[in-house]
Design an enzyme around this catalytic site. Structure first.
Site, mmCIF file in Angstrom:
data_model
loop_
_atom_site.group_PDB
_atom_site.id
_atom_site.type_symbol
_atom_site.label_atom_id
_atom_site.label_comp_id
_atom_site.label_asym_id
_atom_site.label_seq_id
_atom_site.Cartn_x
_atom_site.Cartn_y
_atom_site.Cartn_z
ATOM 1 N N ASN A 138 13.186 18.252 33.123
ATOM 2 C CA ASN A 138 14.180 17.180 33.220
ATOM 3 C C ASN A 138 13.522 15.872 32.788
ATOM 4 O OD1 ASN A 138 15.837 15.102 34.059
ATOM 5 N ND2 ASN A 138 16.360 16.020 36.029
ATOM 6 N N CYS B 177 19.380 9.166 34.853
ATOM 7 C CA CYS B 177 19.577 10.326 33.970
ATOM 8 C C CYS B 177 20.821 10.202 33.084
ATOM 9 C CB CYS B 177 19.624 11.615 34.782
ATOM 10 S SG CYS B 177 18.092 11.920 35.688
ATOM 11 N N HIS C 249 23.016 17.091 30.345
ATOM 12 C CA HIS C 249 21.743 16.642 30.900
ATOM 13 C C HIS C 249 21.022 17.833 31.527
ATOM 14 C CE1 HIS C 249 18.721 14.763 33.236
ATOM 15 N NE2 HIS C 249 19.365 14.834 34.395
#
Ligand code: COA
Length: 338
Positions: free
Chosen positions: A288, A116, A258
């Site tokens: 996500n 990520c 994020h």
């Protein structure tokens, strides 16, 4: 991270691509032991984009890259950096194929793997190529077909992740120009590698020569522990990035974090001291998208006017590895292409 002269990376274009197929919480509830209320209240997510069969990371990356180049107004770069957790193949890297499909055969092209945090690692790598004089223009793409790693029966991960891609174009410029990428801080903690992992289906399992059990085929996450690490690591690296840029929290017009979980972003922003109206978010409709989430959010925020030229932006991300990072920049006058 940046130098005087024309060795600083300056953002000149931004683009994003989300596959058209979406899956709502209500669709998930039909096959998982969960509720729309649980997913919304615990993650902030209502919907995620999911690739259709046959679509791969390269397809997403090519589309986001094409859009970023269109936003930048040119079609030539000297290097393509692709951040991804889901390369089309273990070997070779996916970036050379992406570069060729963008008409860039011959340029440097390679993958970066930081889950990520992938975009921030890719951004730092692209900025480094410019600082070293290796490239004048770099296309940094983050693309994830992340749902290909997800166990459709795992209610702890299936509601969270989606697919997508975002990209920026960098050119060599000056540190005082809008778009200049400021100090970029990166970190890792491999002692906690198992908290966010896909079994051992890569080189480690191949070296064993054994068959691949089902439980090792999919992405697993120790959610509660990852949550705590995410909040702590992003909070600290954000504070350090502000210090490195000689900014305070009051200088930040927009936090672009994020999109892991709306509660994680809130906790980080509260720690750093950035009020709700200065936090960008698209997690409700995007979920996500792992490494792609920061550039997708940049493109979305620029498109809806939340992010405007001259805004001072704090970027941050956290992911498997564990990895984390943060960077500052002043947003340039670019039109996003979505
Ligand atoms: N629906 C309903 N209940 C669920 C559920 C779901 N989809 N998923 C988990 N639960 C249950 C658990 O079984 C647990 O039940 P119990 O208390 O009876 O044991 C309860 O909800 C709480 O589980 P927990 O894992 O503590 O929930 P949480 O509040 O931590 O939220 C996550 C779970 C995954 C959303 C959260 O931990 C998270 O976002 N973690 C970080 C994710 C992240 O940052 N990922 C990116 C890094 S790459």
């Amino acid at each position: 991270m940046t130098r005087a002269g024309t060795s600083t990376a300056v953002i000149t274009g931004v683009g994003a691509y989300l596959p058209p197929n979406t899956v709502s919480n209500h669709e998930l509830v039909e096959r998982l032991d969960t509720t729309d209320e649980w997913i919304r209240s615990r993650t902030g997510i209502a919907r995620r984009h999911v690739i259709s069969p046959g679509t791969t990371t390269a397809d997403l990356a090519v589309e986001a890259g094409r859009r970023a180049l269109k936003s930048a107004g040119h079609d030539r770069v000297d290097a393509v950096v692709l951040a991804t957790t889901t390369p089309d193949r273990p070997c070779p890297a996916t970036a050379p194929e992406v570069a060729s499909r963008l008409g860039l055969t011959g340029v440097a092209a390679f993958d970066v793997s930081a889950v990520c945090t992938g975009f921030l690692y890719g951004l730092a790598t692209g900025a480094g190529l410019i600082a070293a004089g290796t490239a004048q223009h770099v296309l940094v793409i983050a693309a994830e077909a992340f749902t290909t790693l997800i166990d459709p029966e795992d209610r702890a991960t299936a509601p969270i992740f989606g697919d997508g891609a975002g990209a920026v174009v960098l050119r060599a410029g000056r540190a005082d120009e809008p778009g200049a990428v400021g100090p970029t801080l990166l970190g890792s903690d491999g002692e906690n590698a198992d908290l966010v992992a896909v079994g051992t289906s890569g080189g480690a399992r191949r070296a064993d020569g054994g068959p691949l059990p089902r439980e090792e085929r999919y992405f697993r996450m120790a959610g509660r522990q990852v949550f705590r690490h995410a909040v702590t690591r992003m909070s600290v690296v954000c504070a350090d990035a502000l210090t490195a840029a000689d900014w305070t929290a009051a200088d930040v017009d927009l936090l672009v974090a994020h999109q892991a979980n709306a509660r994680i972003t809130s906790a980080v922003a509260d720690f750093v001291g950035i009020p709700p109206e200065r936090r960008a978010s698209n997690i409700e409709l995007v979920g996500n998208t792992a490494g792609a989430s920061v550039p997708v959010l940049l493109a979305d925020a620029a498109a809806d006017g939340t992010l405007r030229p001259g805004h001072r932006v704090l970027l941050t991300a956290f992911g498997g590895g564990l990895t984390w990072g943060a960077a500052t920049l002043v947003w340039p006058d670019v039109s996003p292409v979505l």
